[in-house]
Each structure stands twice: as structure tokens, then as C-alpha cells.
Design a protein around this motif. Structure first.
Motif, mmCIF file in Angstrom:
data_model
loop_
_atom_site.group_PDB
_atom_site.id
_atom_site.type_symbol
_atom_site.label_atom_id
_atom_site.label_comp_id
_atom_site.label_asym_id
_atom_site.label_seq_id
_atom_site.Cartn_x
_atom_site.Cartn_y
_atom_site.Cartn_z
ATOM 1 N N TYR A 166 -3.877 -36.847 -31.763
ATOM 2 C CA TYR A 166 -4.310 -36.854 -33.157
ATOM 3 C C TYR A 166 -5.653 -37.565 -33.271
ATOM 4 C CZ TYR A 166 0.305 -35.306 -34.788
ATOM 5 O OH TYR A 166 1.457 -34.592 -35.021
ATOM 6 N N GLY A 167 -6.566 -36.954 -33.982
ATOM 7 C CA GLY A 167 -7.879 -37.544 -34.202
ATOM 8 C C GLY A 167 -8.876 -37.323 -33.083
ATOM 9 N N GLU A 168 -8.428 -36.762 -31.959
ATOM 10 C CA GLU A 168 -9.327 -36.513 -30.831
ATOM 11 C C GLU A 168 -10.204 -35.301 -31.135
ATOM 12 O OE1 GLU A 168 -9.086 -35.137 -26.115
ATOM 13 O OE2 GLU A 168 -7.266 -35.755 -27.181
ATOM 14 N N ILE A 169 -11.512 -35.498 -31.101
ATOM 15 C CA ILE A 169 -12.443 -34.404 -31.399
ATOM 16 C C ILE A 169 -12.713 -33.599 -30.138
ATOM 17 C CG2 ILE A 169 -14.787 -33.819 -32.132
ATOM 18 C CD1 ILE A 169 -14.743 -36.350 -33.873
ATOM 19 N N PHE A 170 -12.557 -32.289 -30.235
ATOM 20 C CA PHE A 170 -12.947 -31.414 -29.133
ATOM 21 C C PHE A 170 -13.888 -30.354 -29.689
ATOM 22 C CE2 PHE A 170 -8.908 -30.019 -30.858
ATOM 23 C CZ PHE A 170 -8.948 -28.638 -30.909
ATOM 24 N N VAL A 171 -14.900 -30.050 -28.913
ATOM 25 C CA VAL A 171 -15.989 -29.190 -29.382
ATOM 26 C C VAL A 171 -15.962 -27.846 -28.673
ATOM 27 C CG1 VAL A 171 -18.485 -28.988 -29.679
ATOM 28 C CG2 VAL A 171 -17.395 -31.230 -29.858
ATOM 29 N N ILE A 172 -16.044 -26.785 -29.447
ATOM 30 C CA ILE A 172 -16.117 -25.427 -28.910
ATOM 31 C C ILE A 172 -17.332 -24.755 -29.530
ATOM 32 C CG2 ILE A 172 -14.933 -23.204 -28.616
ATOM 33 C CD1 ILE A 172 -12.282 -24.649 -29.129
ATOM 34 N N ASN A 173 -18.348 -24.463 -28.710
ATOM 35 C CA ASN A 173 -19.584 -23.816 -29.192
ATOM 36 C C ASN A 173 -20.189 -24.552 -30.392
ATOM 37 O OD1 ASN A 173 -19.104 -21.930 -27.221
ATOM 38 N ND2 ASN A 173 -18.411 -20.329 -28.606
ATOM 39 N N ASN A 174 -20.281 -25.863 -30.288
ATOM 40 C CA ASN A 174 -20.885 -26.724 -31.317
ATOM 41 C C ASN A 174 -20.043 -26.891 -32.584
ATOM 42 O OD1 ASN A 174 -23.281 -27.315 -29.817
ATOM 43 N ND2 ASN A 174 -24.084 -25.282 -30.369
ATOM 44 N N VAL A 175 -18.827 -26.352 -32.589
ATOM 45 C CA VAL A 175 -17.920 -26.557 -33.714
ATOM 46 C C VAL A 175 -16.936 -27.663 -33.327
ATOM 47 C CG1 VAL A 175 -16.211 -25.528 -35.260
ATOM 48 C CG2 VAL A 175 -18.122 -24.148 -34.402
ATOM 49 N N LYS A 176 -16.763 -28.643 -34.218
ATOM 50 C CA LYS A 176 -15.866 -29.764 -33.946
ATOM 51 C C LYS A 176 -14.465 -29.475 -34.512
ATOM 52 C CE LYS A 176 -19.494 -33.309 -34.077
ATOM 53 N NZ LYS A 176 -19.972 -34.530 -34.786
ATOM 54 N N PHE A 177 -13.460 -29.669 -33.670
ATOM 55 C CA PHE A 177 -12.071 -29.497 -34.078
ATOM 56 C C PHE A 177 -11.310 -30.796 -33.822
ATOM 57 C CE2 PHE A 177 -13.566 -25.285 -32.898
ATOM 58 C CZ PHE A 177 -13.055 -24.455 -33.888
ATOM 59 N N SER A 178 -10.274 -31.034 -34.613
ATOM 60 C CA SER A 178 -9.367 -32.155 -34.340
ATOM 61 C C SER A 178 -8.034 -31.901 -35.032
ATOM 62 C CB SER A 178 -9.959 -33.497 -34.803
ATOM 63 O OG SER A 178 -10.332 -33.460 -36.164
ATOM 64 N N PHE A 179 -6.980 -32.472 -34.443
ATOM 65 C CA PHE A 179 -5.633 -32.372 -35.016
ATOM 66 C C PHE A 179 -5.323 -33.636 -35.807
ATOM 67 C CE2 PHE A 179 -5.101 -29.640 -31.163
ATOM 68 C CZ PHE A 179 -4.735 -28.468 -31.822
ATOM 69 N N HIS A 180 -4.577 -33.460 -36.900
ATOM 70 C CA HIS A 180 -4.166 -34.580 -37.738
ATOM 71 C C HIS A 180 -2.740 -34.349 -38.206
ATOM 72 C CE1 HIS A 180 -8.344 -36.074 -37.930
ATOM 73 N NE2 HIS A 180 -8.633 -34.778 -37.826
ATOM 74 N N PRO A 181 -1.944 -35.424 -38.355
ATOM 75 C CA PRO A 181 -0.524 -35.264 -38.666
ATOM 76 C C PRO A 181 -0.255 -34.428 -39.918
ATOM 77 C CG PRO A 181 -1.015 -37.529 -38.080
ATOM 78 C CD PRO A 181 -2.331 -36.850 -38.210
ATOM 79 N N ALA A 182 0.717 -33.513 -39.786
ATOM 80 C CA ALA A 182 1.111 -32.657 -40.910
ATOM 81 C C ALA A 182 2.448 -33.076 -41.502
ATOM 82 C CB ALA A 182 1.171 -31.190 -40.463
ATOM 83 N N GLY A 183 3.234 -33.866 -40.753
ATOM 84 C CA GLY A 183 4.508 -34.346 -41.267
ATOM 85 C C GLY A 183 5.572 -33.274 -41.429
ATOM 86 N N HIS A 184 5.335 -32.093 -40.893
ATOM 87 C CA HIS A 184 6.266 -30.971 -41.061
ATOM 88 C C HIS A 184 7.463 -31.106 -40.122
ATOM 89 C CE1 HIS A 184 7.778 -26.950 -41.617
ATOM 90 N NE2 HIS A 184 7.396 -26.536 -40.427
ATOM 91 N N ILE A 185 7.186 -31.094 -38.828
ATOM 92 C CA ILE A 185 8.178 -31.329 -37.776
ATOM 93 C C ILE A 185 7.473 -32.107 -36.672
ATOM 94 C CG2 ILE A 185 9.494 -29.236 -38.295
ATOM 95 C CD1 ILE A 185 8.160 -27.951 -35.806
ATOM 96 N N ILE A 186 8.204 -32.527 -35.660
ATOM 97 C CA ILE A 186 7.586 -33.257 -34.558
ATOM 98 C C ILE A 186 6.517 -32.382 -33.895
ATOM 99 C CG2 ILE A 186 9.336 -32.545 -32.886
ATOM 100 C CD1 ILE A 186 8.959 -35.368 -31.608
ATOM 101 N N GLY A 187 5.358 -32.983 -33.645
ATOM 102 C CA GLY A 187 4.252 -32.274 -33.011
ATOM 103 C C GLY A 187 3.428 -31.429 -33.951
ATOM 104 N N SER A 188 3.752 -31.414 -35.237
ATOM 105 C CA SER A 188 3.018 -30.559 -36.179
ATOM 106 C C SER A 188 1.689 -31.192 -36.579
ATOM 107 C CB SER A 188 3.859 -30.276 -37.423
ATOM 108 O OG SER A 188 4.148 -31.468 -38.126
ATOM 109 N N SER A 189 0.698 -30.337 -36.789
ATOM 110 C CA SER A 189 -0.656 -30.818 -37.075
ATOM 111 C C SER A 189 -1.342 -29.971 -38.136
ATOM 112 C CB SER A 189 -1.522 -30.746 -35.809
ATOM 113 O OG SER A 189 -0.960 -31.453 -34.735
ATOM 114 N N GLN A 190 -2.287 -30.627 -38.805
ATOM 115 C CA GLN A 190 -3.309 -29.919 -39.550
ATOM 116 C C GLN A 190 -4.491 -29.756 -38.592
ATOM 117 O OE1 GLN A 190 -3.791 -31.768 -43.723
ATOM 118 N NE2 GLN A 190 -2.923 -33.412 -42.475
ATOM 119 N N ILE A 191 -5.309 -28.758 -38.816
ATOM 120 C CA ILE A 191 -6.492 -28.562 -37.978
ATOM 121 C C ILE A 191 -7.746 -28.775 -38.821
ATOM 122 C CG2 ILE A 191 -7.774 -26.974 -36.497
ATOM 123 C CD1 ILE A 191 -5.116 -25.480 -36.040
ATOM 124 N N ARG A 192 -8.543 -29.761 -38.427
ATOM 125 C CA ARG A 192 -9.827 -30.021 -39.102
ATOM 126 C C ARG A 192 -10.927 -29.288 -38.345
ATOM 127 N NH1 ARG A 192 -14.336 -33.399 -38.880
ATOM 128 N NH2 ARG A 192 -15.030 -34.293 -40.881
#
Length: 344
Positions: free
Chosen positions: A75-101
Motif C-alpha cells: 500500500y502506498g508504494e508508487i510504481f511507474v509505467i511509461n511515466n504514469v504513476k500508480f499506487s494501491f491504497h486500502p479499500a476496506g472491502h475484503i482482505i487484500g482489496s485496494s483502490q488504484i491511484r
């Protein structure tokens, strides 16, 4: 001549697409690279060449999809694909669930996948993320849906179990094998009796046990006698209701834990004895709270009561619209026939 700016995320026939990074978010058709929010079947599908997801979701989707090529992120780790920044953030839905920024050239979009804002004690609690555009589910996007605190719900569930035990009956509680079953298990009181499980729930729970402390469970097998079950509780997938597997447990009382239990008609249609209103999705107030906390001005509603929810958002000043997807909310969390027949 005015040239319209291409949106950072587009809704295509294959799924939500980021052209700048050439990557899809929770695609419903096979693609080369997919960023996955969580393990439910409508969001993590088989057939992609590469999966990127939160690291706690890896054993879950591998259990369901088999030998796949997958990369895990924190969670919160930024990874870059072709100059676009992505990161996962808690979604609280089920274990391991994320929102995508998703961030590119100062513009920020957030895709929720499925989420809820109540802390369930199992998944990492929802974290509001500031953005310009917010893509939100609205499975329960009607004012009629209003959840009560889960502490009260579980007090009622455990009391129901006690009453059934006093009458010498088996309590059968239906919940989806991934997410709902673990939430139920975490909050059942093992001092009342033994907790039995259907094979689909037992198998998935064993995948998650290294991450969460759950009460002891006993798998129901062909050798399990119905006399052993009397006074105890059985966690089973909804798809087992009415099948031969459950008919062997007479006398029993059934209950379902779902947001749809808000409506009495839903319980009658499913021939359920008791309904407990418990969802891993937001209710109406939860959706509105999440939208407000993002600070977003543009809101895109996907699966659920999209038109009603978007219309209300427009009335209170948001630039809101809907998009069609192949996500199904709680309907997609139903087990397949194959899964429900693990021990039949």
C-alpha cells in the motif's frame, strides 16, 4: 480548432484502460497487463499475461486462477509505467482489496474497485485518497440502504445461534467464500459451539489464515454425521442453499448475511429463515462520505444503482456520470457451481 483532451482512464470493451501506460484496471477480457483491485471473480479474471496487485491478494488470486504471472506491491508504494504513476491504497472491502491511484502530468484519478468505509477488523480500513476524478462503485447506491454497526449485527448473529442451539437445531449461515465468510468467522463466538465449514469456505480460509487470526473450524466431509452438527453453526456458500449437501443437515435453520437482506422480499425469494444486513460494500451514506472525502469534482459511477446515484450527485453540484462495466458487486461474489460442490 479545439482539440479535446484524452481522458487519463477510458472505458473500453476490454475494461478500464490507461492509454499512456498501456495497462488495464480490473479488465473483464484478457489483456497483456492488468492492475487488479481484489480477488473477487468479476475484478480478477483468468487470461491476462501479467497481473499487478497488492501483495496480500497474490495467494488469493492464485488460489482461484492457478499459475499466473503476478507482481505484488505494498500500500502506498508508487510504481511507474511509461511515466504514469500508480499506487494501491486500502479499500476496506475484503482482505487484500485496494483502490488504484493513477497520476499523470498533475492529474489524479482514483478507481475504487469495490469498497466500504466501515472497519470490519479483517481487511485494512478504507483510506480516502485526494483526486480530481473518482471512479466509484455504487452497488447499494439507494437511500434505502443504511447499515447498522457490525458490532450490533454480530451480537444478533451470535444470539440467533444460541437460540437455535437451545432448540436442538443446526444453524446454517450463508456467506461468500471470499470476504464475507472470513468476516463472519472472525466475529462468531466459538464459546457457543463448534464452527463447521463447507469445503469452498474452508479452502479459501486456509489461504488467508497465515495473515489473520481466525477461530478454529471443522471441515464438513461425507463422514460428518448430522448429529455432530446439532447446536453448532455451519458456514456455507449461498449457492449450496437448496442442494443435496444442505438437506442432509435437517433439522436446521438458515440465515443469510448480505446487504440485500435490507429488503424482506429478498429473504422470501431466497427462502431464507433469517436475514442479517451485513455488506462488504458501502451503503448510501458511506458512498457520499467517500465521494466528499476525495475532494474530487468529477465522479464516475460504475456498477450498481448508477443512474440514481449520479443524478443525486449532479443535484448537489458534482460533475457526475455513469459508465457501463462488467462488475457485478455482491452478485459476482456468489460461488460457482464447481466451487459449491467441493464436498458434495
Amino acid at each position: 480548432m479545439i482539440i479535446s483532451k484524452k481522458p487519463l482512464l477510458e472505458f473500453t470493451k476490454k475494461g478500464i484502460y490507461c492509454a499512456e501506460a498501456d495497462v488495464f484496471l480490473d479488465p473483464w477480457k484478457p489483456v497483456d497487463k492488468a492492475i487488479i483491485t481484489h480477488g473477487h471473480s468479476d475484478h480478477s479474471r483468468w487470461g491476462h499475461k501479467q497481473y499487478i496487485t497488492h501483495h496480500t491478494n497474490i495467494p488469493i488470486i492464485k488460489h482461484r486462477l492457478g499459475d499466473i504471472k503476478v507482481i505484488g506491491k505494498k500500500y502506498g508504494e508508487i510504481f511507474v509505467i511509461n511515466n504514469v504513476k500508480f499506487s494501491f491504497h486500502p479499500a476496506g472491502h475484503i482482505i487484500g482489496s485496494s483502490q488504484i491511484r493513477v497520476e499523470h502530468k498533475g492529474e489524479v484519478w482514483v478507481f475504487t474497485g469495490d469498497y466500504k468505509i466501515e472497519d470490519d477488523g479483517v481487511s485494512v480500513p478504507f483510506e480516502p485518497i485526494k483526486c480530481n476524478t473518482f471512479i466509484t462503485e455504487c452497488t447499494f447506491g439507494l437511500p434505502a440502504f443504511k447499515w447498522i454497526p457490525q458490532k450490533e449485527v454480530f451480537e444478533n448473529i451470535n444470539q440467533w445461534w444460541v437460540e437455535n442451539k437451545d432448540e436442538g437445531k443446526t444453524s446454517i449461515l450463508f456467506g461468500y467464500s471470499l470476504g464475507k465468510a472470513q468476516r463472519l468467522l472472525k466475529n462468531l463466538n466459538p464459546e457457543i459451539g463448534k464452527i463447521y465449514t463447507h469445503g469452498a469456505i474452508e479452502n479459501m480460509t486456509n489461504v488467508i489464515r497465515p495473515m489473520i487470526d481466525f477461530p478454529e473450524t471443522t471441515l464438513i466431509t461425507k463422514e460428518t454425521k448430522k448429529e455432530e452438527l446439532l447446536g453448532n453453526i455451519v458456514l456455507a456458500p449461498p449457492s449450496t442453499h437448496g442442494g443435496t449437501w444442505i438437506r442432509k443437515m435437517v433439522p436446521y435453520v438458515t440465515a443469510s448475511a448480505s446487504g440485500w437482506m435490507t429488503f424482506r422480499g429478498a429473504r422470501r425469494r431466497r427462502a431464507i429463515d433469517k436475514g442479517f444486513v451485513l455488506s462488504d460494500h458501502c451503503d448510501w451514506d458511506g458512498l457520499l462520505t467517500a465521494v466528499k472525502e476525495t475532494g474530487a469534482t468529477k465522479i464516475i459511477s460504475t456498477h450498481g444503482y448508477t443512474e440514481i446515484f449520479s443524478k443525486y450527485l449532479r443535484e448537489i453540484g458534482y460533475d457526475a456520470r455513469t459508465e457501463k462495466t462488467q462488475y457485478e458487486g455482491e452478485l459476482a461474489e456468489m460461488e460457482s457451481k464447481k466451487e459449491s460442490e467441493v464436498v458434495e
